[in-house]
Scaffold this active site. Structure first.
Site, PDB file in Angstrom:
ATOM      1  N   TYR A 290      57.195  19.045 -43.705  1.00 41.63           N
ATOM      2  CA  TYR A 290      55.671  19.082 -44.394  1.00 41.63           C
ATOM      3  C   TYR A 290      54.809  19.778 -43.435  1.00 41.63           C
ATOM      4  CZ  TYR A 290      50.565  18.700 -46.091  1.00 41.63           C
ATOM      5  OH  TYR A 290      49.799  19.033 -46.685  1.00 41.63           O
TER       6      TYR A 290
ATOM      7  N   THR B 296      46.664  20.200 -42.295  1.00 47.96           N
ATOM      8  CA  THR B 296      46.582  19.386 -42.228  1.00 47.96           C
ATOM      9  C   THR B 296      47.405  18.953 -40.815  1.00 47.96           C
ATOM     10  OG1 THR B 296      48.927  17.326 -42.622  1.00 47.96           O
ATOM     11  CG2 THR B 296      49.637  19.598 -42.612  1.00 47.96           C
TER      12      THR B 296
END
Ligand code: UFG
Length: 328
Positions: free
Chosen positions: A142, A118
Site C-alpha cells: 500500500y 500516506t
C-alpha cells in the site's frame, strides 16, 4: 457559478467529508467513484458521476462536462494487511488508476491536483518523528503504491506544469460532528470503528494486534488526526494551488502518538462503557510507531487541527455509530 472540483472517492469516508468541506467553502464537489468501497448515499454535497479510474473515456467525459479547477484524488484501496496478501490489486488500481487520472487531468488542461498519500510511505523508522524530508522506505505494498503515485505527480509536474499538493496522512479518525457522513468500511479494519463495534456488542471482542512491540506498553503507536481537520487542510491546499504557490508536500498529523492501549482507555472514558478485547499476534505490515512532524502544514498553510484530540475523534465517531447508518 461555483468552481467545480472532481473528487475521486467522494463516496468514501474521507472523500465524503471533503465534499462537505468543499461545498462549505463555495466549490461544487463532483464525486467520481466506482462504488467498489464507497456508498452512493454518502454523496450529499454535489453531483455524482459513477466511473472507474481505469476508464479513460469516462474520465475524459467528466472533465469535459465540468471543466474543474482541480482534482482531489482520494480513491484507492487502503488496507495495509490486504496489500501484503494481494499486491497486484494495489499496483493495478492505485498506481495505474492514478496514472490514468493524472493523464486525463493534463489532457483536459486541469491545472491543480491534490493527492491523498500516506505516512505508510515512510515505513518503519524507529523513534523518529517523521517530517516531509524523511526518507521514504515503505514496508507494505500500500505504502509503495502511494509513493509511486507521488513520483508520477512529480514527473508530470515537471513535464506539464501540473501543480500538485501531496498530503501524507497519519491515522484518520472521527467523523462529521453533525453526523451527516461518517466512517463506514466493508469490511472494517480500522481500530476505532472496530472498537466501537466491540463496545456496542455488534462484534466480538477487539483483538490487539501485537503486545510485544518496542513501545512503553508493547502496542503500536499511531498519530490520530480528525477527518474534519484533515479535509480542511485539503481546502487550504486547493487555495494554495489556486494562488499559484507551487507544488508542495505536507504531512497531516498532530505530532502526538497514542498506543492501541491508550486508544482503548480513551474509548472507555468517552463512551463510559467497557471495551472487550483480547491480545493477539502482530498484523503483517504494521509499523511500530508512526508520528508526524506537522509544523509545515501549520505554518505554511495556516492549518489548525484543533479537533484532533482522541476524546473528540472517538466522541464524533461514537455519535455516527449511534445513528444506525452503520447497520445498513
Ligand atoms: N489494530 C488493532 N486491532 C484491530 C485493528 C487495528 O490492534 O483490530 C491496531 C493496528 O495494529 C495499528 C493500530 O491499531 O497499530 C491502527 O490500525 P488501523 O488499521 O486503524 O490503521 P493503520 O495504522 O493500519 O492504517 C491506517 C490507514 C492506512 C494508512 C495507515 C498509516 O488505514 O491507510 O494508517 O499508518 F496508511
Amino acid at each position: 457559478m461555483s468552481k467545480s472540483v472532481i473528487v475521486t472517492g467522494g463516496a468514501g469516508y474521507i472523500g465524503s467529508h471533503a465534499c462537505k468541506a468543499l461545498r462549505a467553502a463555495g466549490y461544487e464537489p463532483v464525486t467520481f467513484d466506482n462504488l467498489s468501497t464507497g456508498w452512493e448515499d454518502a454523496v450529499k454535497f454535489g453531483p455524482f458521476e459513477k466511473g472507474d479510474l481505469l476508464d479513460r473515456a469516462r474520465l475524459d467525459e467528466v472533465f469535459a462536462k465540468y471543466q474543474p479547477v482541480a482534482v482531489m484524488h482520494f480513491a484507492a484501496f487502503s488496507q495495509v494487511g490486504e496489500s501484503m496478501k494481494d499486491p497486484g490489486k494495489y499496483w493495478h488500481n492505485n498506481v495505474i488508476g492514478s496514472l490514468t487520472l493524472i493523464e486525463a487531468a493534463v489532457a483536459a488542461g486541469c491545472p491543480n491536483f491534490v493527492f491523498s498519500s500516506t505516512c505508510a510511505t515512510y515505513g518503519d523508522q524507529d523513534n523518529v518523528v517523521l517530517d516531509e524530508a524523511s526518507v521514504q522506505l515503505p514496508i507494505n505494498s500500500y505504502g509503495a503504491s502511494k509513493r509511486a503515485i507521488e513520483d508520477i505527480l512529480e514527473n508530470f509536474g515537471a513535464a506539464y506544469g501540473l501543480n500538485h499538493v501531496i498530503f501524507r496522512y497519519f491515522n484518520v479518525a472521527g467523523g462529521d460532528p453533525e453526523a451527516e457522513v461518517g466512517e463506514f468500511h466493508q469490511p472494517e479494519t480500522h481500530l476505532i470503528p472496530l472498537m466501537l463495534d466491540a463496545i456496542s456488542g455488534k462484534r466480538d471482542a477487539l483483538t490487539i494486534f501485537g503486545t510485544d512491540y518496542d513501545t512503553p506498553d508493547g502496542t503500536c503507536i499511531r498519530d490520530y488526526v480528525h477527518v474534519c481537520d484533515l479535509v480542511d487542510a485539503h481546502v487550504l491546499g486547493l487555495k494554495w494551488l489556486e494562488e499559484g504557490r507551487g507544488s508542495r508536500v505536507f504531512n497531516l498529523g498532530t505530532g502526538k502518538g497514542f498506543s492501541v492501549r491508550e486508544v482503548i482507555d480513551h474509548s472507555r472514558a468517552v463512551t463510559n462503557k467497557d471495551v472487550p478485547y483480547v491480545e493477539g499476534d502482530r498484523r503483517p505490515g504494521d509499523c511500530t510507531k508512526l508520528v508526524s512532524g506537522s509544523e509545515r502544514a501549520i505554518h505554511e498553510l495556516g492549518w489548525t487541527p484543533d479537533r484532533s484530540n482522541l476524546a473528540q475523534m472517538i466522541g464524533d465517531a461514537w455519535k455516527w455509530h449511534q445513528t444506525g447508518h452503520y447497520d445498513k
